[in-house]
Design an enzyme around this catalytic site. Structure first.
Site, PDB file in Angstrom:
ATOM      1  CE  LYS A  67      -2.314   1.582   3.690  1.00 37.52           C
ATOM      2  NZ  LYS A  67      -3.389   1.741   4.696  1.00 37.52           N
ATOM      3  NE  ARG A 111      -4.712  -1.488   7.161  1.00 32.00           N
ATOM      4  CZ  ARG A 111      -3.889  -0.665   7.812  1.00 32.00           C
ATOM      5  NH1 ARG A 111      -4.254  -0.095   8.954  1.00 32.00           N
ATOM      6  NH2 ARG A 111      -2.706  -0.392   7.299  1.00 32.00           N
ATOM      7  CG  HIS A 138     -11.873   9.590   7.967  1.00 26.65           C
ATOM      8  ND1 HIS A 138     -13.000   9.823   7.212  1.00 26.65           N
ATOM      9  CD2 HIS A 138     -11.299   8.479   7.441  1.00 26.65           C
ATOM     10  CE1 HIS A 138     -13.097   8.897   6.271  1.00 26.65           C
ATOM     11  NE2 HIS A 138     -12.071   8.076   6.382  1.00 26.65           N
ATOM     12  CD  GLN A 139      -8.779   5.911   9.627  1.00 19.66           C
ATOM     13  OE1 GLN A 139      -9.341   4.812   9.666  1.00 19.66           O
ATOM     14  NE2 GLN A 139      -8.293   6.409   8.514  1.00 19.66           N
ATOM     15  CG  ASN A 160     -11.334  14.599  19.755  1.00 15.38           C
ATOM     16  OD1 ASN A 160     -10.359  13.869  19.653  1.00 15.38           O
ATOM     17  ND2 ASN A 160     -11.659  15.460  18.823  1.00 15.38           N
ATOM     18  CB  THR A 221       0.875   5.428  18.122  1.00 15.83           C
ATOM     19  OG1 THR A 221       0.399   6.447  19.000  1.00 15.83           O
ATOM     20  CG2 THR A 221       2.389   5.524  18.024  1.00 15.83           C
TER      21      THR A 221
HETATM   22  P1  NAD Z   1      -8.296  12.906  11.651  1.00  8.51           P
HETATM   23  O1  NAD Z   1      -7.419  14.022  11.248  1.00  8.51           O
HETATM   24  O2  NAD Z   1      -9.615  12.727  10.994  1.00  8.51           O
HETATM   25  O3  NAD Z   1      -8.572  12.976  13.228  1.00  8.51           O
HETATM   26  C1  NAD Z   1      -7.496  13.218  14.118  1.00  8.51           C
HETATM   27  C2  NAD Z   1      -7.952  13.015  15.554  1.00  8.51           C
HETATM   28  O4  NAD Z   1      -6.846  13.283  16.418  1.00  8.51           O
HETATM   29  C3  NAD Z   1      -9.057  13.970  15.994  1.00  8.51           C
HETATM   30  O5  NAD Z   1      -9.832  13.320  16.988  1.00  8.51           O
HETATM   31  C4  NAD Z   1      -8.270  15.128  16.616  1.00  8.51           C
HETATM   32  O6  NAD Z   1      -9.041  15.872  17.540  1.00  8.51           O
HETATM   33  C5  NAD Z   1      -7.178  14.356  17.313  1.00  8.51           C
HETATM   34  N1  NAD Z   1      -5.970  15.134  17.547  1.00  8.51           N
HETATM   35  C6  NAD Z   1      -5.329  15.950  16.653  1.00  8.51           C
HETATM   36  N2  NAD Z   1      -4.222  16.454  17.245  1.00  8.51           N
HETATM   37  C7  NAD Z   1      -4.170  15.954  18.509  1.00  8.51           C
HETATM   38  C8  NAD Z   1      -3.268  16.095  19.587  1.00  8.51           C
HETATM   39  N3  NAD Z   1      -2.198  16.886  19.498  1.00  8.51           N
HETATM   40  N4  NAD Z   1      -3.536  15.422  20.752  1.00  8.51           N
HETATM   41  C9  NAD Z   1      -4.641  14.612  20.866  1.00  8.51           C
HETATM   42  N5  NAD Z   1      -5.532  14.462  19.861  1.00  8.51           N
HETATM   43  C10 NAD Z   1      -5.289  15.098  18.697  1.00  8.51           C
HETATM   44  O7  NAD Z   1      -7.389  11.602  11.500  1.00  8.51           O
HETATM   45  P2  NAD Z   1      -7.845  10.086  11.309  1.00  8.51           P
HETATM   46  O8  NAD Z   1      -7.904   9.776   9.874  1.00  8.51           O
HETATM   47  O9  NAD Z   1      -9.011   9.824  12.175  1.00  8.51           O
HETATM   48  O10 NAD Z   1      -6.553   9.323  11.872  1.00  8.51           O
HETATM   49  C11 NAD Z   1      -6.267   9.347  13.236  1.00  8.51           C
HETATM   50  C12 NAD Z   1      -4.927   8.679  13.476  1.00  8.51           C
HETATM   51  O11 NAD Z   1      -4.998   7.299  13.129  1.00  8.51           O
HETATM   52  C13 NAD Z   1      -3.775   9.248  12.640  1.00  8.51           C
HETATM   53  O12 NAD Z   1      -2.654   9.379  13.491  1.00  8.51           O
HETATM   54  C14 NAD Z   1      -3.513   8.190  11.608  1.00  8.51           C
HETATM   55  O13 NAD Z   1      -2.172   8.181  11.154  1.00  8.51           O
HETATM   56  C15 NAD Z   1      -3.829   6.947  12.419  1.00  8.51           C
HETATM   57  N6  NAD Z   1      -4.145   5.753  11.631  1.00  8.51           N
HETATM   58  C16 NAD Z   1      -3.688   4.562  12.104  1.00  8.51           C
HETATM   59  C17 NAD Z   1      -3.945   3.397  11.411  1.00  8.51           C
HETATM   60  C18 NAD Z   1      -3.480   2.085  11.941  1.00  8.51           C
HETATM   61  O14 NAD Z   1      -3.586   1.076  11.250  1.00  8.51           O
HETATM   62  N7  NAD Z   1      -3.021   2.007  13.161  1.00  8.51           N
HETATM   63  C19 NAD Z   1      -4.692   3.455  10.218  1.00  8.51           C
HETATM   64  C20 NAD Z   1      -5.187   4.692   9.786  1.00  8.51           C
HETATM   65  C21 NAD Z   1      -4.914   5.836  10.510  1.00  8.51           C
END
Ligand code: NAD
Length: 321
Positions: A67, A111, A138-139, A160, A221
């Site tokens: 990916k 996933r 979003h996630q 949040n 993370t």
């Molecule tokens: P998003 O931008 O839609 O949402 C981000 C979230 O983090 C929001 O709730 C926001 O309020 C919060 N946030 C932002 N800055 C912050 C901070 N300094 N302290 C605490 N909270 C904070 O992003 P998303 O698409 O929901 O993704 C969220 C995280 O999940 C990202 O770090 C992304 O890389 C990670 N992710 C992980 C996987 C995995 O497989 N583990 C897969 C996809 C995404």
């Protein structure tokens, strides 16, 4: 070569299909039939984007590929598209020829939600009633929707950093007919299961925010330097991960490894619990913690499922190589 465009994924891959694909590939990883390649993830020095590749080979499912994509933090505000952007490429393991290109955005959410739910299925107490969410982006919506299907939850609570995003969680709880309550971090002790899914670089939830017996799934993370929970929580929990190599380098356990609070041997692959070679949760008082770093094999598993479904439903676009 087959193309499955992003717009078709929603009509093809269900939450159940994603869950089954991810549970199987975690099991294959633990039994040595599948392995992930080292992750490349770079801050490219342009619009604060993180871009990289996650790949692997699953000999049991015969999936080979990668990916490509990452996280563009300003997309939603400046372009009106989601911050996560990715595409999966699959290759024929017998010849090396590219076999499919599959839109990876929705698949990533499905996933990733499947991964935390696999951990809930295998590690949370059976009598879990309150689901806590840290993160509301979003996630988080996908995480919550899927998690609610794996225990008889009666209530959702959430915190949040940006409280204006909490209605995202309330909306998904309402879909499932459940009440939602915004809480302070100290109120998270009410939760039996907690999912963290933020883009934070500093620990937010600490050990005293989590009650004995809770299952925590740390999902945000996925890069060096990111951190969602305190090392004190990691140190007192029984630790599981999708993949140990990623957990200690780019996952939530990286910080506790770095300061010596835990050793690599303290972490068990979740696949060992799925395969029955590890007991998983041992008592109702134990805090279990799953470090879901997101592995390439998860992407290949759900993309392969999407290709099979697209072919079966006449939605695959065939292109001559
Ligand atoms: P998003 O931008 O839609 O949402 C981000 C979230 O983090 C929001 O709730 C926001 O309020 C919060 N946030 C932002 N800055 C912050 C901070 N300094 N302290 C605490 N909270 C904070 O992003 P998303 O698409 O929901 O993704 C969220 C995280 O999940 C990202 O770090 C992304 O890389 C990670 N992710 C992980 C996987 C995995 O497989 N583990 C897969 C996809 C995404």
């Amino acid at each position: 070569m087959i193309i499955v465009p992003e717009k078709e994924i929603g009509g093809l891959v269900t939450r159940e299909a994603a869950f089954d694909a991810v549970e199987s590939v975690f099991a294959a990883m633990a039994s040595g039939d599948a392995y992930n390649f080292p992750v490349i993830r770079e801050a490219i020095g342009h619009v604060d984007a993180l871009y990289g590749f996650k790949g692997g080979f699953d000999k049991a499912g015969m999936s080979l590929g990668l990916k490509a994509g990452g996280y563009w933090p300003n997309n939603l505000d400046t372009k009106g598209i989601i911050n996560h952007q990715s595409t999966v490429f699959l290759f024929d393991p017998d010849t090396g020829q590219v076999s499919a290109m599959v839109g990876g955005n929705l698949l990533t959410a499905l996933r990733t939600a499947a991964a935390s739910s696999v951990s809930i299925k295998h590690l949370a107490r059976k009598d879990a009633k309150v689901l806590g969410m840290i993160g509301a982006g979003h996630q988080a919506k996908f995480q919550l929707r899927t998690a609610l299907e794996h225990r008889d939850f009666e209530k959702v609570i959430g915190w949040n950093l940006h409280p204006e995003m909490l209605p995202n969680l309330e909306e998904v709880a309402a879909e499932a007919g459940l009440p939602f309550e915004a809480v302070e971090l100290s109120g998270m002790t009410e939760a039996d299961v907690i999912i963290t899914i933020t883009s934070s670089f500093d620990a937010t939830m600490m050990g005293d925010h989590v009650a004995p017996g809770t299952h925590v799934a740390c999902m945000g993370t996925d890069t060096k330097g990111k951190q969602e929970v305190g090392v004190d929580l990691i140190a007192k929990a029984t630790l599981f991960a999708d993949e140990i190599a990623q957990s200690i380098s780019i996952g939530e356990c990286q910080h506790a490894i770095a300061d010596g609070s835990i050793k690599e041997a303290d972490i068990t692959p979740i696949g060992a619990v799925i395969n029955g070679t590890h007991t998983g949760r041992m008592s109702d008082d134990e805090i279990t913690l799953f470090d879901g770093t997101g592995v390439g094999l998860q992407d290949l598993a759900v993309a392969s499922a999407a290709v099979v479904l697209a072919k079966a439903q006449g939605k695959a676009i065939e292109v001559e190589l």
